[in-house]
Structure formats: C-alpha cells, structure tokens
Design a protein around this motif. Sequence first.
Motif, PDB file in Angstrom:
ATOM      1  N   LEU A 123      18.110 -18.087 -25.297  1.00  0.00           N
ATOM      2  CA  LEU A 123      18.871 -18.451 -24.094  1.00  0.00           C
ATOM      3  C   LEU A 123      18.347 -19.761 -23.504  1.00  0.00           C
ATOM      4  O   LEU A 123      19.119 -20.618 -23.082  1.00  0.00           O
ATOM      5  CB  LEU A 123      18.786 -17.313 -23.073  1.00  0.00           C
ATOM      6  CG  LEU A 123      19.294 -15.951 -23.612  1.00  0.00           C
ATOM      7  CD1 LEU A 123      19.029 -14.839 -22.617  1.00  0.00           C
ATOM      8  CD2 LEU A 123      20.777 -16.029 -23.942  1.00  0.00           C
ATOM      9  N   LEU A 124      17.015 -19.892 -23.485  1.00  0.00           N
ATOM     10  CA  LEU A 124      16.396 -21.125 -22.978  1.00  0.00           C
ATOM     11  C   LEU A 124      16.923 -22.344 -23.732  1.00  0.00           C
ATOM     12  O   LEU A 124      17.367 -23.327 -23.131  1.00  0.00           O
ATOM     13  CB  LEU A 124      14.861 -21.032 -23.135  1.00  0.00           C
ATOM     14  CG  LEU A 124      14.058 -22.322 -23.060  1.00  0.00           C
ATOM     15  CD1 LEU A 124      14.152 -22.951 -21.676  1.00  0.00           C
ATOM     16  CD2 LEU A 124      12.590 -22.061 -23.410  1.00  0.00           C
ATOM     17  N   GLU A 125      16.908 -22.246 -25.067  1.00  0.00           N
ATOM     18  CA  GLU A 125      17.317 -23.422 -25.850  1.00  0.00           C
ATOM     19  C   GLU A 125      18.812 -23.695 -25.761  1.00  0.00           C
ATOM     20  O   GLU A 125      19.242 -24.839 -25.822  1.00  0.00           O
ATOM     21  CB  GLU A 125      16.858 -23.263 -27.296  1.00  0.00           C
ATOM     22  CG  GLU A 125      15.342 -23.342 -27.381  1.00  0.00           C
ATOM     23  CD  GLU A 125      14.840 -23.473 -28.791  1.00  0.00           C
ATOM     24  OE1 GLU A 125      14.080 -24.401 -29.071  1.00  0.00           O
ATOM     25  OE2 GLU A 125      15.217 -22.627 -29.627  1.00  0.00           O
ATOM     26  N   GLU A 126      19.600 -22.641 -25.618  1.00  0.00           N
ATOM     27  CA  GLU A 126      21.043 -22.865 -25.460  1.00  0.00           C
ATOM     28  C   GLU A 126      21.321 -23.551 -24.119  1.00  0.00           C
ATOM     29  O   GLU A 126      22.139 -24.460 -24.039  1.00  0.00           O
ATOM     30  CB  GLU A 126      21.815 -21.543 -25.585  1.00  0.00           C
ATOM     31  CG  GLU A 126      21.873 -21.008 -27.012  1.00  0.00           C
ATOM     32  CD  GLU A 126      22.404 -22.030 -28.022  1.00  0.00           C
ATOM     33  OE1 GLU A 126      23.417 -22.684 -27.737  1.00  0.00           O
ATOM     34  OE2 GLU A 126      21.777 -22.177 -29.099  1.00  0.00           O
ATOM     35  N   THR A 315      16.552 -13.431 -33.303  1.00  0.00           N
ATOM     36  CA  THR A 315      15.317 -14.051 -32.848  1.00  0.00           C
ATOM     37  C   THR A 315      14.084 -13.298 -33.346  1.00  0.00           C
ATOM     38  O   THR A 315      14.207 -12.218 -33.921  1.00  0.00           O
ATOM     39  CB  THR A 315      15.351 -14.153 -31.298  1.00  0.00           C
ATOM     40  OG1 THR A 315      14.206 -14.861 -30.847  1.00  0.00           O
ATOM     41  CG2 THR A 315      15.382 -12.781 -30.645  1.00  0.00           C
ATOM     42  N   GLY A 316      12.893 -13.871 -33.156  1.00  0.00           N
ATOM     43  CA  GLY A 316      11.653 -13.293 -33.680  1.00  0.00           C
ATOM     44  C   GLY A 316      11.243 -14.067 -34.924  1.00  0.00           C
ATOM     45  O   GLY A 316      12.046 -14.818 -35.487  1.00  0.00           O
ATOM     46  N   GLY A 317      10.003 -13.872 -35.372  1.00  0.00           N
ATOM     47  CA  GLY A 317       9.448 -14.654 -36.478  1.00  0.00           C
ATOM     48  C   GLY A 317      10.336 -14.731 -37.711  1.00  0.00           C
ATOM     49  O   GLY A 317      10.495 -15.799 -38.310  1.00  0.00           O
ATOM     50  N   TYR A 340      23.602 -17.263 -32.464  1.00  0.00           N
ATOM     51  CA  TYR A 340      22.617 -18.262 -32.022  1.00  0.00           C
ATOM     52  C   TYR A 340      21.209 -17.860 -32.443  1.00  0.00           C
ATOM     53  O   TYR A 340      20.845 -16.689 -32.353  1.00  0.00           O
ATOM     54  CB  TYR A 340      22.649 -18.404 -30.492  1.00  0.00           C
ATOM     55  CG  TYR A 340      23.990 -18.846 -29.973  1.00  0.00           C
ATOM     56  CD1 TYR A 340      24.402 -20.170 -30.119  1.00  0.00           C
ATOM     57  CD2 TYR A 340      24.852 -17.938 -29.364  1.00  0.00           C
ATOM     58  CE1 TYR A 340      25.637 -20.582 -29.657  1.00  0.00           C
ATOM     59  CE2 TYR A 340      26.091 -18.349 -28.897  1.00  0.00           C
ATOM     60  CZ  TYR A 340      26.481 -19.664 -29.047  1.00  0.00           C
ATOM     61  OH  TYR A 340      27.708 -20.063 -28.596  1.00  0.00           O
ATOM     62  N   PHE A 341      20.442 -18.859 -32.860  1.00  0.00           N
ATOM     63  CA  PHE A 341      19.030 -18.675 -33.222  1.00  0.00           C
ATOM     64  C   PHE A 341      18.179 -19.589 -32.363  1.00  0.00           C
ATOM     65  O   PHE A 341      18.657 -20.640 -31.942  1.00  0.00           O
ATOM     66  CB  PHE A 341      18.772 -19.147 -34.663  1.00  0.00           C
ATOM     67  CG  PHE A 341      19.534 -18.424 -35.698  1.00  0.00           C
ATOM     68  CD1 PHE A 341      18.981 -17.331 -36.329  1.00  0.00           C
ATOM     69  CD2 PHE A 341      20.795 -18.848 -36.072  1.00  0.00           C
ATOM     70  CE1 PHE A 341      19.684 -16.662 -37.306  1.00  0.00           C
ATOM     71  CE2 PHE A 341      21.513 -18.183 -37.051  1.00  0.00           C
ATOM     72  CZ  PHE A 341      20.948 -17.082 -37.667  1.00  0.00           C
ATOM     73  N   PRO A 342      16.889 -19.255 -32.195  1.00  0.00           N
ATOM     74  CA  PRO A 342      16.003 -20.246 -31.574  1.00  0.00           C
ATOM     75  C   PRO A 342      15.655 -21.300 -32.633  1.00  0.00           C
ATOM     76  O   PRO A 342      15.852 -21.055 -33.823  1.00  0.00           O
ATOM     77  CB  PRO A 342      14.746 -19.447 -31.216  1.00  0.00           C
ATOM     78  CG  PRO A 342      14.915 -18.086 -31.777  1.00  0.00           C
ATOM     79  CD  PRO A 342      16.176 -18.024 -32.559  1.00  0.00           C
ATOM     80  N   LEU A 346      10.398 -21.933 -31.751  1.00  0.00           N
ATOM     81  CA  LEU A 346      10.470 -20.845 -30.761  1.00  0.00           C
ATOM     82  C   LEU A 346      10.883 -19.512 -31.379  1.00  0.00           C
ATOM     83  O   LEU A 346      11.101 -18.539 -30.660  1.00  0.00           O
ATOM     84  CB  LEU A 346      11.405 -21.211 -29.604  1.00  0.00           C
ATOM     85  CG  LEU A 346      10.953 -22.327 -28.647  1.00  0.00           C
ATOM     86  CD1 LEU A 346      11.727 -22.261 -27.331  1.00  0.00           C
ATOM     87  CD2 LEU A 346       9.460 -22.313 -28.357  1.00  0.00           C
ATOM     88  N   SER A 347      10.994 -19.447 -32.717  1.00  0.00           N
ATOM     89  CA  SER A 347      11.297 -18.167 -33.369  1.00  0.00           C
ATOM     90  C   SER A 347      10.042 -17.301 -33.381  1.00  0.00           C
ATOM     91  O   SER A 347      10.085 -16.117 -33.067  1.00  0.00           O
ATOM     92  CB  SER A 347      11.752 -18.379 -34.815  1.00  0.00           C
ATOM     93  OG  SER A 347      12.983 -19.040 -34.865  1.00  0.00           O
TER      94      SER A 347
END
Length: 381
Positions: A123-126, A315-317, A340-342, A346-347
């Motif tokens: 959400l931050l990156e979007e 999201t996540g590693g 959407y992905f980070p 930030l993943s």
Amino acid sequence: MPDVFILGIESSCDETAAAVVRSGEQLISNVVYSQIATHQPFGGVVPELASREHLRAIVPVVRKALEDAGKSYQTIDAVAVTQGPGLAGALLVGLSYAKALAYAVEKPLIAVNHLEGHIHAVLLEERQKDNRELQFPVLALVVSGGHTHLFLVERKQDSWTYHDVGHTRDDAAGEAFDKVAKLLELGYPGGPAVDFLSRHGNPEAVKFPFAQIKHRDRNPQNRHSDDERRVDFSYSGIKTAILRYVETHNMREAIAERRRALTGNATPSREEYLAVSDRQTLDLVASFQRAVVDDLVGKTLLAAREHSVATLLVTGGVAANSELRETFAKRAAEEGLPVYFPSRKLSTDNAAMIAAAAYPRFLADEFAEAELSADAGLRLR
Ligand code: KG4
Ligand code: ZN
C-alpha cells in the motif's frame, strides 16, 4: 493534516531494520541489517544468534535510519514496532528498545503485527506511485519464510480489519524453498538461490501434485465459521517428495560433489552454484518452483473467486520470486483482477512496512500501553 513522521522498528526474525515513513505514503529512509552471514553456516535462522545480532545492531540501525531521513529522536512523531509474530527473543530486542526510546523522547508507541506490515508495504508503494484507488474487497497473500496466509482485507476509515480465509497447515512456502536448497546444497537463503537456478532448468521435468485441502483443520483454534470457503496450503509434502526423488535418483553423490567443490568458499556466488549444478539438479529445482508457484497462484485465485474480491496483493519474502510475479501477473490479468506486489526491497523484512502500517493507528489514536509485550504467536484480525 500535517505531515506525520513515524520511525518503524522491526526485529522479528533475522533482519534488524529501522525506517522513517511520512504519513504512510512516502519512504524517507530504510535501513536493513541482514544477518544472512551469521546464519549461513547453519542453513537456517538460529534464534539465539538472531537475538544477539539484533542487540548489536539495533542502536546503529535506528541511528542510521534517522540520519538518512534528516531526523532526530525529537523530531519524529511516533515510534512503531513489530509486536509479533516472530521469534520471541528477537521480537523482544526491538520491542524493549522501541518502548524505552518512546518513553525517553515522550513520543507515542504503536504496536504493529508483522503480517499487517507486509500488507502495508504494498500500500505504501502504491500511494508513493500516486495509486490511491484501491478497490475493495482486497485479498492479500502473505507468503514468506514463516507464513503463508490469505487475508480478506477491509477498511473503514482509519480502521483496517483482516479476515483469515486460508493458511498453511504445516510449513510456509519460503521454508520449503529454504529446506530444498539446503538439502541440495544450493546455498542460504534458499528462495533467491532456487529463483536464479530455476531459470536454467526444465520446470516440466518432474511433476509434483498438490492436494486440495478441503477438510477442517484438526486444531480447533484454527477453525472458522466459514470453513467451507477456506483455501488452505500445505508445503511439507513437497519437501518429502524432493527428498524421495533425491534418494531414488541417486543424487546424493552429486550433492556431496557440490559441497566438496565449494568447500573453502565462504560465500559462493549464484554463478558458482550454477557451475556446479548438473542438469538433473537444475530440472528438479525448476520443477519444484513451478509446482509451488502454480499452487500459490491457483489457490489464491480460487479464494479470490470464492470471496468475489476486486484486488489482489502479494507480499512477503517469496513475493520477490520472479516466476511467482510473472505467473500472478498473467493469470490475474486473465481473470481481470489487478495484482500488486511490493518492490523486491520491500518484499522481504523491513521496517518501512511497520511504519506504514502504523499510520492509520496513529490517526485513530491507537497507541500501545506501557505494559506492551512481544507476542511470538500474534494473530492478525
Ligand atoms: O518476509 P521474509 O524476509 O521473512 C519472513 O517474514 O519470513 O521472507 C524470507 C523468506 C525466505 O524463506 C526466503 O528464502 C524467501 O523469503 N525468499 C524467496 C525469494 N527471496 C526471498 N523465495 C523465493 N524466491 C525469491 N526470490
Ligand atoms: Zn516477514
């Protein structure tokens, strides 16, 4: 609303991280001290070593995050910290530090769930890209070394809620990547290693079928009212299947050979691993990755249909995985679902996601009590 600068602190596993985020929408600084070198010889995270490394790193990491942001302890508006889930001793280092810091500089303290953090990384990156039109309901797949979870995400003003609609019954997907890489002597952490080597193998070489998990969870704590719509995962079977494949195809010698070839090389590069990997190994890892990716994507899309969602977040590693990204992008597009992905940075674990997730709590005056304690098994709801 004036700008709000939140200092995030994260220490739930093997990364000591601090970051400053402005108003949940702009990354100002992001410092991640990775302990990979410490845990590498053991092929996995050693909890006691993780705590010790966090203790060493926490002060300089926070100082650097503030410095990079041009901020001081006094000019931030709040301190946010991961409360759980994670390794108890590791969490405690970040939490005790954050509590003491917030108390000393008289700033509010905000407790954040690590999984909520992973969701807010996207959400931050979007928002940073000026994409503020997220359509709800949202389905988030959080897939990392410790978690494989599907959450239905809802939002009412500044209050976010998360409903668990599926999770792994045993190992996390990232754990399977790490264990398979360890078994095949392909380096640590396993995810990035398998991701790279898979590009050189045939993903159709070996078939690993996954079961559809429809039965109820035996653990009553994990039962939910709408169990019939749940989509659960399981990744311990594929690990055993790989082990069996190694035994029945006499791969032990090739694995021992690889270990010998890399002895004395403390940090072999991806290319060096590739140079000592035979066709059979490359085909096996590519097939393993294809099976896990197909299972993650297939089950997430199934849950998306069950719950008629409008948007997907991954999201996540493990969201850093190239094949996972490509497959999601293609198959979600076929279903008309935005996904959407980070960014890769930030993943995996970081503190920017913690500071971002804390912002709505800041607006809602949801501050932590002085008695706040770490919770290794903290649930997200
Ligand atoms: O989110 P994260 O940093 O920590 C946890 O919260 O667990 O995730 C780490 C996990 C590890 O299992 C690592 O092998 C996996 O993410 N990972 C990947 C990739 N990069 C990291 N798995 C597959 N492909 C990747 N490129
Ligand atoms: Zn994580």
